[in-house]
Design a protein around this motif. Structure first.
Motif, mmCIF file in Angstrom:
data_model
loop_
_atom_site.group_PDB
_atom_site.id
_atom_site.type_symbol
_atom_site.label_atom_id
_atom_site.label_comp_id
_atom_site.label_asym_id
_atom_site.label_seq_id
_atom_site.Cartn_x
_atom_site.Cartn_y
_atom_site.Cartn_z
ATOM 1 N N ARG A 107 0.832 -1.200 0.000
ATOM 2 C CA ARG A 107 0.000 0.000 0.000
ATOM 3 C C ARG A 107 0.873 1.260 0.000
ATOM 4 O O ARG A 107 0.575 2.242 -0.687
ATOM 5 C CB ARG A 107 -0.943 -0.014 1.199
ATOM 6 C CG ARG A 107 -1.959 -1.146 1.152
ATOM 7 C CD ARG A 107 -2.759 -1.239 2.437
ATOM 8 N NE ARG A 107 -1.898 -1.498 3.572
ATOM 9 C CZ ARG A 107 -2.321 -1.557 4.842
ATOM 10 N NH1 ARG A 107 -3.601 -1.342 5.113
ATOM 11 N NH2 ARG A 107 -1.479 -1.817 5.825
ATOM 12 N N LEU A 108 1.967 1.214 0.761
ATOM 13 C CA LEU A 108 2.894 2.351 0.758
ATOM 14 C C LEU A 108 3.558 2.505 -0.602
ATOM 15 O O LEU A 108 3.795 3.623 -1.071
ATOM 16 C CB LEU A 108 3.957 2.157 1.837
ATOM 17 C CG LEU A 108 3.496 2.327 3.284
ATOM 18 C CD1 LEU A 108 4.640 2.007 4.237
ATOM 19 C CD2 LEU A 108 2.970 3.726 3.534
ATOM 20 N N MET A 109 3.860 1.376 -1.227
ATOM 21 C CA MET A 109 4.480 1.444 -2.547
ATOM 22 C C MET A 109 3.492 2.011 -3.574
ATOM 23 O O MET A 109 3.877 2.761 -4.473
ATOM 24 C CB MET A 109 4.953 0.058 -2.983
ATOM 25 C CG MET A 109 6.007 -0.576 -2.065
ATOM 26 S SD MET A 109 7.502 0.441 -1.880
ATOM 27 C CE MET A 109 7.264 1.127 -0.229
ATOM 28 N N SER A 110 2.217 1.658 -3.430
ATOM 29 C CA SER A 110 1.187 2.210 -4.319
ATOM 30 C C SER A 110 1.085 3.718 -4.157
ATOM 31 O O SER A 110 0.971 4.467 -5.134
ATOM 32 C CB SER A 110 -0.170 1.568 -4.016
ATOM 33 O OG SER A 110 -0.148 0.189 -4.262
ATOM 34 N N MET A 111 1.128 4.151 -2.901
ATOM 35 C CA MET A 111 1.053 5.583 -2.655
ATOM 36 C C MET A 111 2.278 6.297 -3.220
ATOM 37 O O MET A 111 2.189 7.434 -3.704
ATOM 38 C CB MET A 111 0.932 5.853 -1.163
ATOM 39 C CG MET A 111 0.678 7.315 -0.823
ATOM 40 S SD MET A 111 0.532 7.571 0.944
ATOM 41 C CE MET A 111 2.204 7.180 1.460
ATOM 42 N N LEU B 14 3.932 9.024 -11.079
ATOM 43 C CA LEU B 14 3.909 7.883 -11.992
ATOM 44 C C LEU B 14 2.488 7.440 -12.285
ATOM 45 O O LEU B 14 2.214 6.812 -13.298
ATOM 46 C CB LEU B 14 4.709 6.718 -11.406
ATOM 47 C CG LEU B 14 6.208 6.745 -11.681
ATOM 48 C CD1 LEU B 14 6.950 5.826 -10.735
ATOM 49 C CD2 LEU B 14 6.489 6.355 -13.121
ATOM 50 N N SER B 15 1.593 7.757 -11.380
ATOM 51 C CA SER B 15 0.179 7.445 -11.578
ATOM 52 C C SER B 15 -0.654 8.521 -10.900
ATOM 53 O O SER B 15 -0.228 9.102 -9.892
ATOM 54 C CB SER B 15 -0.162 6.072 -10.986
ATOM 55 O OG SER B 15 -1.542 5.797 -11.118
ATOM 56 N N GLY B 16 -1.832 8.784 -11.445
ATOM 57 C CA GLY B 16 -2.729 9.737 -10.809
ATOM 58 C C GLY B 16 -3.478 9.136 -9.648
ATOM 59 O O GLY B 16 -4.022 9.853 -8.807
ATOM 60 N N ALA C 102 -13.783 4.307 -1.267
ATOM 61 C CA ALA C 102 -13.478 5.370 -0.312
ATOM 62 C C ALA C 102 -12.209 6.048 -0.810
ATOM 63 O O ALA C 102 -11.143 5.421 -0.853
ATOM 64 C CB ALA C 102 -13.277 4.794 1.080
ATOM 65 N N GLU C 103 -12.322 7.318 -1.211
ATOM 66 C CA GLU C 103 -11.206 7.988 -1.872
ATOM 67 C C GLU C 103 -10.553 9.012 -0.957
ATOM 68 O O GLU C 103 -11.230 9.807 -0.290
ATOM 69 C CB GLU C 103 -11.708 8.674 -3.151
ATOM 70 C CG GLU C 103 -10.601 9.279 -3.997
ATOM 71 C CD GLU C 103 -10.632 10.791 -4.023
ATOM 72 O OE1 GLU C 103 -9.757 11.387 -4.671
ATOM 73 O OE2 GLU C 103 -11.526 11.387 -3.394
ATOM 74 N N LEU C 104 -9.227 8.943 -0.908
ATOM 75 C CA LEU C 104 -8.407 9.896 -0.175
ATOM 76 C C LEU C 104 -7.526 10.632 -1.180
ATOM 77 O O LEU C 104 -6.884 9.995 -2.017
ATOM 78 C CB LEU C 104 -7.510 9.167 0.826
ATOM 79 C CG LEU C 104 -8.168 8.587 2.071
ATOM 80 C CD1 LEU C 104 -7.374 7.395 2.566
ATOM 81 C CD2 LEU C 104 -8.236 9.644 3.160
ATOM 82 N N THR D 67 -13.033 -0.664 -0.414
ATOM 83 C CA THR D 67 -11.935 -0.552 -1.364
ATOM 84 C C THR D 67 -11.447 0.892 -1.346
ATOM 85 O O THR D 67 -12.240 1.826 -1.380
ATOM 86 C CB THR D 67 -12.402 -0.931 -2.783
ATOM 87 O OG1 THR D 67 -12.858 -2.282 -2.768
ATOM 88 C CG2 THR D 67 -11.271 -0.789 -3.786
ATOM 89 N N VAL D 68 -10.122 1.068 -1.278
ATOM 90 C CA VAL D 68 -9.534 2.395 -1.091
ATOM 91 C C VAL D 68 -8.918 2.884 -2.398
ATOM 92 O O VAL D 68 -8.224 2.134 -3.088
ATOM 93 C CB VAL D 68 -8.462 2.363 0.017
ATOM 94 C CG1 VAL D 68 -7.813 3.734 0.177
ATOM 95 C CG2 VAL D 68 -9.083 1.908 1.340
ATOM 96 N N LEU D 69 -9.178 4.138 -2.716
ATOM 97 C CA LEU D 69 -8.560 4.798 -3.857
ATOM 98 C C LEU D 69 -7.769 5.990 -3.338
ATOM 99 O O LEU D 69 -8.317 6.846 -2.649
ATOM 100 C CB LEU D 69 -9.623 5.271 -4.857
ATOM 101 C CG LEU D 69 -9.099 5.924 -6.144
ATOM 102 C CD1 LEU D 69 -8.466 4.867 -7.047
ATOM 103 C CD2 LEU D 69 -10.229 6.635 -6.887
ATOM 104 N N ILE D 70 -6.461 6.018 -3.645
ATOM 105 C CA ILE D 70 -5.625 7.176 -3.341
ATOM 106 C C ILE D 70 -5.434 7.939 -4.645
ATOM 107 O O ILE D 70 -4.997 7.358 -5.643
ATOM 108 C CB ILE D 70 -4.239 6.747 -2.806
ATOM 109 C CG1 ILE D 70 -4.378 5.785 -1.629
ATOM 110 C CG2 ILE D 70 -3.413 7.971 -2.424
ATOM 111 C CD1 ILE D 70 -5.057 6.369 -0.435
ATOM 112 N N SER D 71 -5.752 9.227 -4.657
ATOM 113 C CA SER D 71 -5.654 9.960 -5.928
ATOM 114 C C SER D 71 -4.973 11.304 -5.748
ATOM 115 O O SER D 71 -4.926 11.863 -4.647
ATOM 116 C CB SER D 71 -7.045 10.151 -6.545
ATOM 117 O OG SER D 71 -7.599 11.395 -6.175
ATOM 118 N N ASP D 72 -4.446 11.803 -6.846
ATOM 119 C CA ASP D 72 -3.895 13.150 -6.886
ATOM 120 C C ASP D 72 -4.815 14.063 -7.684
ATOM 121 O O ASP D 72 -4.371 15.053 -8.271
ATOM 122 C CB ASP D 72 -2.493 13.117 -7.520
ATOM 123 C CG ASP D 72 -1.677 14.359 -7.173
ATOM 124 O OD1 ASP D 72 -1.982 15.008 -6.168
ATOM 125 O OD2 ASP D 72 -0.739 14.675 -7.923
#
Length: 477
Positions: free
Chosen positions: A211-215, A222-224, A287-289, A319-324
């Protein structure tokens, strides 16, 4: 202690460094964009000391005969089969003759690059399964990549450089996974590639939290966005969202409260009054952060705080979505890229000004109009959970909200079209609950337990999170 490894940035230097390392020996298996990665190792010289075999099973029948049938050829399933098969062959054929001195590896990719027919997404799966040392257990890195160049030759070039970067990182930076991720951009740039999933596994990565690597992918640009499931597993967004209806709630989730769950429940039941219908429709709740929310007033994300929020959401099955994508219209465009199913966002009325209010980056009414048009262009619906004023008790709803004179007409238009909808099936007892108030109560040890789900309460107690101290509970008792 690991001996220092030079931070090379050029693909030529990296490929040559690998070729000159007598311990590295393995197979390249590439499908869909030529032998672009293997070509680097042949080009720089010394490949005979590195490459046991280079193969490209383009024909589907040939690919099935080697790796077994797959429902889709550009898929994680196919990549994993390629890696397992090729490394197992190396171990079976070569362990006796050179197993004491060779650290074997298998590199594979299966991609869909730009073609003469056009119209298809240019993306692929890439990975390496490798021994760090001779006779070691295997470790593995998988990535999903989107190629953003507009022509086939440039996409092939980018793919080749990325593959060299991945191999070099796996061999020489495996003990520094964050540096490994950073190095994937060497010689490329975020305008050429997007990596929306990375997963580390195996002996060398047993302590890595994916999860930390995904963030990290999102932090580096590298990803939005990055996604992971309720079990903490990394997910590939396009596969998870494909053709599914989406219900997304943006929040701080610090902590996850009963009001967060009621917001999602009220929207879900408005969309699908019968639970069985929601299940049959394969509704995906996200659930988006945002990265901005995770950073707060800091320059860097507090990793422990992030993992705590992720674990709380996992405890309640989200399910968690981390976005910029701080702007809602950009988030809508991202989701719309992966699904043509109905998409709904649910927000509290207090968030309406972030969409229909003064926004520093939108300086004209025309820009506001364009942003709103982008948000709703694919039929997205915005559900609004009411806000109760703590001082007066007055409710702000989707219908009562007033964005001001300059945007009033636009807001009334989308409201009248049914694109913004009020939620009337809310639980009144959750209206006064705000995350900041729950945090204050936890720190003070003052009647916070009924404001959060039991699973979240237990987690806060176990980790002594948010200023919780067990002695406060004893005193209160």
């Amino acid at each position: 202690m690991h001996s220092p490894t030079p931070r090379l940035t050029e693909a030529h230097d990296k490929a040559l460094r690998i070729n000159l390392d007598r311990a590295r020996y393995g197979t390249f298996a590439e499908i869909g964009a030529g032998q672009e990665v293997a070509r680097w190792f042949f080009r720089v010289g010394g490949a005979a000391g590195t490459i046991a075999k280079s193969v490209s099973a383009y024909d589907m029948a040939v690919s099935d005969a080697i790796y077994g049938h797959a429902a889709r050829y550009v898929s994680r399933e196919r990549l994993e089969a390629m890696l397992d098969h090729e490394l197992d062959l190396n171990l079976a054929r070569l362990s006796e003759s050179r197993g004491a001195t060779s650290a074997f590896f298998a590199f594979a990719d299966t991609v869909s690059a730009h073609s003469y027919h056009g119209n298809r997404e240019c993306h692929g799966w890439m990975g390496v399964k490798f021994q760090s040392h001779p006779r070691d257990q295997a470790s593995r890195i998988l990535i999903h990549v989107r190629m953003l160049d507009r022509d086939n030759a440039s996409q092939q070039e980018a793919l080749g450089i990325l593959g060299v970067n991945l191999l070099y990182g796996a061999f020489f930076h495996f003990h520094e996974p964050e540096l490994l991720i950073e190095s994937l951009l060497d010689g490329l740039g975020t305008e050429r590639i997007e990596i929306d999933m990375i997963e580390f596994s195996g002996i060398e990565f047993r302590h890595v939290d994916n999860r930390l690597m995904s963030m990290k992918l999102v932090e580096l640009g590298l990803s939005g966005a990055a996604m992971f499931g309720a079990r903490g597993e990394v997910l590939q967004p396009s596969e998870v969202m494909y053709k599914r209806p989406i219900l997304l709630a943006r929040g701080s989730f610090r902590p996850v409260s009963n009001s967060h769950l009621d917001i999602l429940r009220s929207a879900r039941e408005t969309l699908y009054p019968e639970p069985a219908v929601a299940e049959s429709a394969h509704l995906l709740e996200l659930a988006e952060l945002t990265l901005r929310n995770l950073r707060g007033d800091r320059r860097e994300v507090d990793h422990q705080d992030f993992l705590l929020r992720a674990d709380m959401l996992a405890k309640v099955g989200k399910t968690v979505l981390i976005s910029d994508y701080f702007a809602f219209e950009r988030l809508a465009a991202y989701v719309g890229r992966y699904t043509k199913g109905p998409t709904s966002f649910v927000i509290g009325a207090g968030t309406l000004p972030e969409i229909f209010g003064a926004r520093p980056e939108l300086t004209t009414q025309g820009q506001h109009l364009e942003a709103v048009a982008q948000l709703f262009k694919d039929g997205l619906r915005l559900f609004v959970y009411p806000l109760r004023d703590a001082a007066t008790g007055a409710l702000t709803t989707a219908e009562s909200y007033d964005p001001g004179e300059s945007l009033r007409g636009l807001y009334q238009y989308v409201l009248g079209r049914g694109l913004v909808l009020p939620l009337g099936n809310y639980n009144p007892q959750h209206l006064p609950t705000f995350s900041r108030d729950v945090l204050g109560k936890i720190a003070a040890g003052a009647d916070w337990e009924q404001l959060v789900p039991p699973e979240v309460e237990n987690l806060i107690r176990e980790r002594r999170a948010f200023g919780y101290r067990p002695e406060q509970s004893q005193t209160a008792a």
